[in-house]
Scaffold this motif. Structure first.
Motif, PDB file in Angstrom:
ATOM      1  N   THR A   6       4.789   9.363  15.675  1.00 31.85           N
ATOM      2  CA  THR A   6       3.356   9.388  15.978  1.00 31.85           C
ATOM      3  C   THR A   6       2.579  10.161  14.920  1.00 31.85           C
ATOM      4  OG1 THR A   6       3.852   9.265  18.349  1.00 31.85           O
ATOM      5  CG2 THR A   6       1.658  10.019  17.723  1.00 31.85           C
ATOM      6  N   ASP A   7       3.115  11.303  14.465  1.00 31.36           N
ATOM      7  CA  ASP A   7       2.394  12.172  13.530  1.00 31.36           C
ATOM      8  C   ASP A   7       2.519  11.715  12.081  1.00 31.36           C
ATOM      9  OD1 ASP A   7       1.698  13.704  15.689  1.00 31.36           O
ATOM     10  OD2 ASP A   7       3.336  15.137  15.439  1.00 31.36           O
ATOM     11  N   ARG A   8       3.715  11.340  11.665  1.00 29.32           N
ATOM     12  CA  ARG A   8       3.953  11.052  10.248  1.00 29.32           C
ATOM     13  C   ARG A   8       4.292   9.596   9.972  1.00 29.32           C
ATOM     14  NH1 ARG A   8       8.213  15.309   8.086  1.00 29.32           N
ATOM     15  NH2 ARG A   8       7.715  14.148   6.181  1.00 29.32           N
TER      16      ARG A   8
ATOM     17  N   THR B 123       0.859  -1.192   0.000  1.00 28.47           N
ATOM     18  CA  THR B 123       0.000   0.000   0.000  1.00 28.47           C
ATOM     19  C   THR B 123       0.893   1.240   0.000  1.00 28.47           C
ATOM     20  OG1 THR B 123      -1.615  -1.235   1.320  1.00 28.47           O
ATOM     21  CG2 THR B 123      -1.897   1.155   1.187  1.00 28.47           C
ATOM     22  N   PRO B 124       0.804   2.121  -1.010  1.00 27.08           N
ATOM     23  CA  PRO B 124       1.778   3.222  -1.153  1.00 27.08           C
ATOM     24  C   PRO B 124       1.898   4.129   0.064  1.00 27.08           C
ATOM     25  CG  PRO B 124       0.474   2.988  -3.149  1.00 27.08           C
ATOM     26  CD  PRO B 124      -0.143   2.077  -2.134  1.00 27.08           C
TER      27      PRO B 124
ATOM     28  N   LYS C 135       4.871   5.563   5.305  1.00 30.68           N
ATOM     29  CA  LYS C 135       4.902   5.688   6.766  1.00 30.68           C
ATOM     30  C   LYS C 135       5.892   4.704   7.390  1.00 30.68           C
ATOM     31  CE  LYS C 135       0.226   7.482   7.485  1.00 30.68           C
ATOM     32  NZ  LYS C 135      -1.053   7.286   8.201  1.00 30.68           N
ATOM     33  N   LEU C 136       5.904   3.468   6.881  1.00 31.96           N
ATOM     34  CA  LEU C 136       6.823   2.477   7.428  1.00 31.96           C
ATOM     35  C   LEU C 136       8.279   2.844   7.144  1.00 31.96           C
ATOM     36  CD1 LEU C 136       4.930  -0.827   6.512  1.00 31.96           C
ATOM     37  CD2 LEU C 136       5.380   0.036   8.804  1.00 31.96           C
ATOM     38  N   LEU C 137       8.560   3.310   5.921  1.00 28.73           N
ATOM     39  CA  LEU C 137       9.934   3.706   5.594  1.00 28.73           C
ATOM     40  C   LEU C 137      10.356   4.935   6.391  1.00 28.73           C
ATOM     41  CD1 LEU C 137       9.915   3.169   1.701  1.00 28.73           C
ATOM     42  CD2 LEU C 137      10.982   1.735   3.454  1.00 28.73           C
ATOM     43  N   PHE C 138       9.427   5.868   6.612  1.00 27.00           N
ATOM     44  CA  PHE C 138       9.744   7.039   7.439  1.00 27.00           C
ATOM     45  C   PHE C 138      10.066   6.615   8.868  1.00 27.00           C
ATOM     46  CE2 PHE C 138       8.436  10.429  10.340  1.00 27.00           C
ATOM     47  CZ  PHE C 138       9.165  11.507   9.837  1.00 27.00           C
ATOM     48  N   THR C 139       9.282   5.668   9.394  1.00 24.65           N
ATOM     49  CA  THR C 139       9.543   5.162  10.742  1.00 24.65           C
ATOM     50  C   THR C 139      10.893   4.476  10.816  1.00 24.65           C
ATOM     51  OG1 THR C 139       7.153   4.867  11.084  1.00 24.65           O
ATOM     52  CG2 THR C 139       8.642   3.683  12.567  1.00 24.65           C
ATOM     53  N   LEU C 140      11.230   3.677   9.807  1.00 28.59           N
ATOM     54  CA  LEU C 140      12.532   3.008   9.790  1.00 28.59           C
ATOM     55  C   LEU C 140      13.674   4.023   9.724  1.00 28.59           C
ATOM     56  CD1 LEU C 140      11.811   0.002   7.378  1.00 28.59           C
ATOM     57  CD2 LEU C 140      12.134  -0.078   9.847  1.00 28.59           C
TER      58      LEU C 140
END
Length: 437
Positions: free
Chosen positions: A182-184, A11-12, A17-22
């Protein structure tokens, strides 16, 4: 769980979000290896290797910082000041009417409490940073290390202030990184950083157990620890998911020509309603006498008694006090975090009732009775889980930072379950097909 992560990466927007968290996690882990100015990095590494995992009083804080505390890096304090500030504000909400009123104001009040939490976090970071620098300067951070007194070679006041400012700024950055997740990111930022801090210490601790082992070159001990860890994870998942569902029925109301209400729902009361907070409270309280004895001079009788009974995790008195404090704080935290009278009043206001129980005071008494009954097994479960490191000390000759300790497993499993639920809920929102196909 793996299927949910695979679907999320397809899901784009969730993939972003997952890559930003990583990416935030990578930044956080890099910061835990950057030493602050004024520290002799070579002496620190020597003392860490000589300690060989036995980190004494600072083991809990070092675990929450991902091993950065004993390395004296810019993220040495980690997320611990924020956790302490959050717990203090949550306790003060029950005591101070102003904070209780803010909590009931909704989003605006929550934002104000969050702002107070940030200010308190910075204040606690200054206090803890000053204590850490003073401990490092005196050589007490690594008791028994041959070069402990040379960790901070320059003991001028300017150097001390610079070190405290760097650690306080590092705590503020960690808090900001958590809020960015939390936000992004995928949400629950502070808990994810706590998860990463604890999980980062697992490989080194496991390898230390393997090197210290004697059976089959340490592989027997290594495999036994892995097996114990898997059993503990299964037990924690089972208990953390367990809950007592109190049925609630809402009466039908006629407004005009329309009928409202008449629905059935339930109040979920978890067996472990307090989470990991009682373990943290009990550990912190037991650290105070040992910390006072460590900094006290002389060889008085009370200091000798504390060092003999309250500093060794395998001592029967220490184990008994630790277990009883966990049980006490479990009931204490549940009592201040769940208000049966408030829940009963809200149910009565909206026309809800528990079948067979009258609305109002009887409902509050029933909820209090059920909550006390299920808190007993929850508190005993917390106490037994927290004693696993003590059993590991005896069985595997492991360090105080046994990788599958109660606190670490509770946090990792809890955060992992919550993260998976958040990802699955976001997937359901994006893949909802509607009633007509």
């Amino acid at each position: 769980m793996l299927t949910a992560f695979a679907r999320a990466f397809r899901t784009p927007d969730l993939r972003k979000k997952l890559l930003f968290t990583l990416g935030i996690i990578v930044v956080y882990r890099v910061g835990t290896h950057i030493p602050i100015p004024g520290v002799n990095y070579k002496a620190v590494q020597t003392c860490v290797s000589e300690a060989s995992g036995n980190q004494g009083l600072f083991g809990l804080v070092n675990m929450f910082s991902g091993g950065a505390l004993l390395q004296i890096t810019i993220f040495a304090l980690g997320i611990m000041p924020y956790i302490t500030a959050s717990i203090i504000l949550q306790l003060l909400t029950v005591v101070i009417p102003r904070l209780e009123a803010l909590k009931k104001e909704g989003q605006a009040g929550t934002a104000k409490i969050t702002q107070y939490t940030r200010y308190l976090t910075v204040a606690l970071a200054i206090l803890q940073g000053t204590g850490l620098v003073a401990t490092a300067r005196s050589g007490a951070l690594f008791s028994g290390c041959t070069v402990a007194s040379s960790i901070v070679p320059d003991q001028a006041i300017f150097t001390t202030i610079t070190m405290v400012i760097c650690m306080t700024a590092g705590t503020a950055v960690v808090m900001w990184l958590g809020e960015l997740i939390t936000d992004r990111g995928i949400g629950n930022g502070m808990s994810i950083l706590m998860f990463i801090s604890i999980a980062a210490t697992f490989p080194s601790n496991l390898w230390t157990i393997k090197k210290q082992g004697t059976l089959a070159d340490g592989w027997i001990e290594f495999g036994s620890v892995i097996a114990v860890g898997l059993i503990m994870v299964a037990l924690v998942v089972f208990v953390e998911q367990a809950q007592r569902r109190i049925p609630v029925q809402y009466a039908k109301r006629m407004i005009g020509r329309r009928s409202y209400g008449g629905t059935s729902t339930y109040i979920p009361l978890k067996v472990n309603q307090a989470g990991v907070i009682p373990v943290i409270f009990a550990s912190s309280l037991l650290y105070i006498p040992a910390l006072v004895a460590q900094f006290a001079g002389g060889n008085s009788s009370w200091k000798t008694w504390i060092e003999a009974n309250l500093t060794k995790g395998t001592h029967p008195l220490y184990i008994s006090m630790y277990f009883l404090l966990i049980v006490f704080f479990a009931f204490f935290y549940v009592a201040i975090s769940f208000n049966p009278e408030e829940v009963a009043d809200n149910m009565k206001k909206y026309g809800g009732f528990i079948p067979g129980i009258r609305a109002g005071r009887p409902t509050a008494e029933y909820l209090s009775y059920v909550l006390n009954r299920i808190t007993w097994p929850g508190s005993l479960y917390l106490g037994l889980i927290a004693l696993v490191p003590t059993m590991a000390l005896v069985g595997f000759n492991a360090s105080n930072n046994f990788p599958f300790g109660g606190t670490s497993i509770l946090i990792i499993v809890g955060v992992g379950l919550e993260t998976v639920k958040q990802i699955e809920s976001q997937l359901q929102q994006r893949n909802y097909e509607g009633f007509l196909r």
